[in-house]
Design a protein around this motif. Structure first.
Motif, PDB file in Angstrom:
ATOM      1  N   SER A  85       9.801   5.221  -1.132  1.00 20.39           N
ATOM      2  CA  SER A  85       9.949   3.598  -0.455  1.00 20.39           C
ATOM      3  C   SER A  85       9.520   4.006   1.055  1.00 20.39           C
ATOM      4  O   SER A  85       9.169   3.223   1.563  1.00 20.39           O
ATOM      5  N   ASN A  86       9.616   5.313   1.659  1.00 18.36           N
ATOM      6  CA  ASN A  86       9.256   5.334   3.270  1.00 18.36           C
ATOM      7  C   ASN A  86       7.872   5.243   3.045  1.00 18.36           C
ATOM      8  O   ASN A  86       7.326   5.525   4.544  1.00 18.36           O
ATOM      9  N   TYR A  87       7.045   5.440   2.097  1.00 20.06           N
ATOM     10  CA  TYR A  87       5.663   5.410   2.121  1.00 20.06           C
ATOM     11  C   TYR A  87       4.827   4.180   1.614  1.00 20.06           C
ATOM     12  O   TYR A  87       3.946   4.188   1.299  1.00 20.06           O
ATOM     13  N   ILE A  88       5.743   3.185   1.330  1.00 16.47           N
ATOM     14  CA  ILE A  88       5.344   1.765   0.879  1.00 16.47           C
ATOM     15  C   ILE A  88       5.334   0.940   2.115  1.00 16.47           C
ATOM     16  O   ILE A  88       6.319   0.722   2.778  1.00 16.47           O
ATOM     17  N   LYS A  89       3.943   0.515   2.322  1.00 20.24           N
ATOM     18  CA  LYS A  89       3.671  -0.609   3.495  1.00 20.24           C
ATOM     19  C   LYS A  89       3.862  -1.948   2.755  1.00 20.24           C
ATOM     20  O   LYS A  89       2.942  -2.264   1.853  1.00 20.24           O
ATOM     21  N   GLU A 120       0.797  -1.178   0.100  1.00 25.66           N
ATOM     22  CA  GLU A 120      -0.084   0.031  -0.114  1.00 25.66           C
ATOM     23  C   GLU A 120       0.868   1.416  -0.151  1.00 25.66           C
ATOM     24  O   GLU A 120       1.875   1.416   0.709  1.00 25.66           O
ATOM     25  N   TYR A 121       0.412   2.145  -0.907  1.00 20.69           N
ATOM     26  CA  TYR A 121       1.218   3.534  -0.981  1.00 20.69           C
ATOM     27  C   TYR A 121       0.685   4.412  -0.204  1.00 20.69           C
ATOM     28  O   TYR A 121      -0.663   4.790  -0.447  1.00 20.69           O
ATOM     29  N   ASP A 122       1.083   5.296   0.805  1.00 24.21           N
ATOM     30  CA  ASP A 122       0.557   6.164   1.678  1.00 24.21           C
ATOM     31  C   ASP A 122       0.730   7.417   1.124  1.00 24.21           C
ATOM     32  O   ASP A 122       1.579   8.226   1.284  1.00 24.21           O
ATOM     33  N   ALA A 123      -0.100   8.016  -0.047  1.00 20.27           N
ATOM     34  CA  ALA A 123       0.130   9.143  -0.613  1.00 20.27           C
ATOM     35  C   ALA A 123      -0.094  10.306   0.275  1.00 20.27           C
ATOM     36  O   ALA A 123       0.404  11.357   0.264  1.00 20.27           O
ATOM     37  N   VAL A 124      -0.953  10.168   1.250  1.00 20.70           N
ATOM     38  CA  VAL A 124      -1.383  11.103   2.062  1.00 20.70           C
ATOM     39  C   VAL A 124      -0.400  11.564   3.181  1.00 20.70           C
ATOM     40  O   VAL A 124      -0.041  12.817   3.374  1.00 20.70           O
ATOM     41  N   LEU A 181       5.335  19.517   5.272  1.00 19.85           N
ATOM     42  CA  LEU A 181       6.071  20.190   6.378  1.00 19.85           C
ATOM     43  C   LEU A 181       7.529  20.261   6.170  1.00 19.85           C
ATOM     44  O   LEU A 181       8.384  20.524   7.236  1.00 19.85           O
ATOM     45  N   GLY A 182       7.967  19.949   5.116  1.00 24.54           N
ATOM     46  CA  GLY A 182       9.326  20.173   4.652  1.00 24.54           C
ATOM     47  C   GLY A 182      10.124  19.007   5.035  1.00 24.54           C
ATOM     48  O   GLY A 182      11.447  19.068   5.490  1.00 24.54           O
ATOM     49  N   GLU A 183       9.572  17.935   5.322  1.00 26.93           N
ATOM     50  CA  GLU A 183      10.339  16.500   5.832  1.00 26.93           C
ATOM     51  C   GLU A 183      11.310  16.250   4.875  1.00 26.93           C
ATOM     52  O   GLU A 183      10.973  15.789   3.663  1.00 26.93           O
ATOM     53  N   ALA A 184      12.611  15.717   4.992  1.00 22.29           N
ATOM     54  CA  ALA A 184      13.432  15.211   4.248  1.00 22.29           C
ATOM     55  C   ALA A 184      13.120  13.793   3.933  1.00 22.29           C
ATOM     56  O   ALA A 184      13.323  13.553   2.736  1.00 22.29           O
ATOM     57  N   ARG A 185      12.311  12.902   4.354  1.00 22.11           N
ATOM     58  CA  ARG A 185      12.186  11.669   4.194  1.00 22.11           C
ATOM     59  C   ARG A 185      11.154  11.757   2.981  1.00 22.11           C
ATOM     60  O   ARG A 185      11.200  10.566   2.406  1.00 22.11           O
ATOM     61  N   VAL A 186      10.595  12.820   2.444  1.00 24.83           N
ATOM     62  CA  VAL A 186       9.723  12.775   1.440  1.00 24.83           C
ATOM     63  C   VAL A 186      10.320  12.314   0.184  1.00 24.83           C
ATOM     64  O   VAL A 186       9.624  12.160  -0.919  1.00 24.83           O
ATOM     65  N   HIS A 187      11.637  12.940  -0.003  1.00 27.57           N
ATOM     66  CA  HIS A 187      12.163  12.260  -1.215  1.00 27.57           C
ATOM     67  C   HIS A 187      12.488  10.804  -1.372  1.00 27.57           C
ATOM     68  O   HIS A 187      12.981  10.467  -2.750  1.00 27.57           O
ATOM     69  N   ASP A 188      12.214  10.073  -0.572  1.00 27.32           N
ATOM     70  CA  ASP A 188      12.338   8.734  -0.789  1.00 27.32           C
ATOM     71  C   ASP A 188      10.984   8.258  -0.697  1.00 27.32           C
ATOM     72  O   ASP A 188      10.673   7.923   0.449  1.00 27.32           O
ATOM     73  N   ARG A 216       2.777  11.182   2.687  1.00 27.51           N
ATOM     74  CA  ARG A 216       3.683  11.982   1.907  1.00 27.51           C
ATOM     75  C   ARG A 216       3.547  13.368   1.506  1.00 27.51           C
ATOM     76  O   ARG A 216       4.290  14.354   1.481  1.00 27.51           O
ATOM     77  N   LEU A 217       2.168  13.534   1.214  1.00 25.54           N
ATOM     78  CA  LEU A 217       1.865  14.931   0.838  1.00 25.54           C
ATOM     79  C   LEU A 217       1.838  15.796   2.319  1.00 25.54           C
ATOM     80  O   LEU A 217       2.474  16.972   2.061  1.00 25.54           O
ATOM     81  N   ARG A 218       1.480  15.335   3.217  1.00 25.35           N
ATOM     82  CA  ARG A 218       1.551  16.030   4.612  1.00 25.35           C
ATOM     83  C   ARG A 218       3.189  16.300   5.067  1.00 25.35           C
ATOM     84  O   ARG A 218       3.580  17.416   5.423  1.00 25.35           O
ATOM     85  N   ASP A 219       3.856  15.412   4.904  1.00 23.76           N
ATOM     86  CA  ASP A 219       5.227  15.425   5.134  1.00 23.76           C
ATOM     87  C   ASP A 219       6.201  16.723   4.111  1.00 23.76           C
ATOM     88  O   ASP A 219       7.131  17.497   4.412  1.00 23.76           O
ATOM     89  N   SER A 220       5.423  16.421   2.856  1.00 20.41           N
ATOM     90  CA  SER A 220       6.031  17.734   1.681  1.00 20.41           C
ATOM     91  C   SER A 220       5.776  18.919   2.196  1.00 20.41           C
ATOM     92  O   SER A 220       6.583  19.842   2.104  1.00 20.41           O
TER      93      SER A 220
END
Length: 282
Positions: free
Chosen positions: A94-98, A73-77, A85-92, A79-83
């Protein structure tokens, strides 16, 4: 894989069931197991894993389950929230793939047993949506561009309570086995595994009443193996004997029948039988 499943000390497996398990393993096809609820379909997968000394991954299917959830499952929501907030993990991404249960089974470092439990609970398209993945033992992750392949083909056991018909294309890819309800002799062996200290006279009387109850015409829900085991546990806890269980013609309900009969329609059926028996004795 050279080891064969022959049952375990905790699970009485008939010859045709062990043959079905080993045939599915040899053919490298999913084993589709049907049978009444309570006949040990889910427990079979656990016992196969135990007997072959393999880890087990369990996917419990619900009415809302989609095949994609078994892959990932891909958690697009998030990732959008983290973007935002300026989170660095948003660039990868795979951090949002369960990872789903199939992904876990495919990527396991060693062979595992994968249980897909109660496949018939889901939408009719659910089995069809898994055809290619179970056939090829691989799938594509579009968000990352990677292909996940099974390094060690898992032993797949799929259970069904026969609530709905499964698609022909899905059935063709499975080795099928229907677990017949245990006869009295097999049931006696099953009981002795769970209640080794039970007295033979009590067991004989209890199983006689149990099978008479199951054979009663008009019963809405026949009691299962798990329910007779619960019933016997109660009889032993109450320290009842075979004589305590014996009924006269005016008493149609077994002692502690709430462990066996699970709806009011069936209780009323036996109450009516008792009433008619009492009238017949006048």
């Amino acid at each position: 894989m050279n080891k064969r499943f022959e049952g375990t000390t905790d699970y009485v497996a008939t010859g045709d069931l062990t043959m079905a398990v080993n045939a599915a393993i040899t053919l490298e096809r999913p084993l589709l197991v049907k049978g009444e609820p309570g006949t040990g379909k889910t427990e079979l997968a656990r016992q196969v894993a135990q007997a072959l000394d393999l880890p087990m991954i369990e996917w419990n299917v619900k009415s809302t389950t989609k095949a994609q959830q078994g892959l990932y499952e891909y958690d697009a929501v998030s990732r959008l929230r983290d973007s935002q907030l300026g989170e660095a993990r948003v660039h990868d991404v795979s951090n949002y793939i369960k990872r789903g249960k199939l992904w876990q089974a495919f990527s396991a470092p060693h062979k595992v047993v994968l249980l897909i439990d109660e496949v018939d609970k889901a939408d009719i398209e659910f089995p069809n949506d898994l055809l290619q993945e179970l056939d090829r033992m691989e799938f594509h992750v579009y968000e990352t561009g990677e292909t996940i392949r099974a390094e060690n083909r898992p032993i797949v056991i799929i259970t069904s309570n026969n609530e709905k018909e499964l698609p022909d294309a899905f059935l063709r890819r499975c080795f099928f086995h229907y677990i017949q309800f245990p006869d009295a002799e097999t049931m006696r062996k099953i009981v002795e595994v769970h209640h080794p200290a039970i007295k033979p006279a009590l067991l004989t009387e209890a199983l006689t009443q149990f099978y008479e109850l199951r054979d009663q015409q008009g019963l809405k829900k026949k009691p299962s193996t798990s329910e007779v085991l619960d019933w016997l546990k109660l009889l032993l806890a109450e320290d009842l004997t075979a004589d305590d269980l014996k009924r006269d013609g005016a008493d149609a309900l077994p002692r502690l029948h709430g462990a066996l009969l699970k709806n009011e329609q069936d209780v009323h059926l036996f109450e009516r039988l008792a009433f008619m028996a009492r009238r017949g004795q006048r």
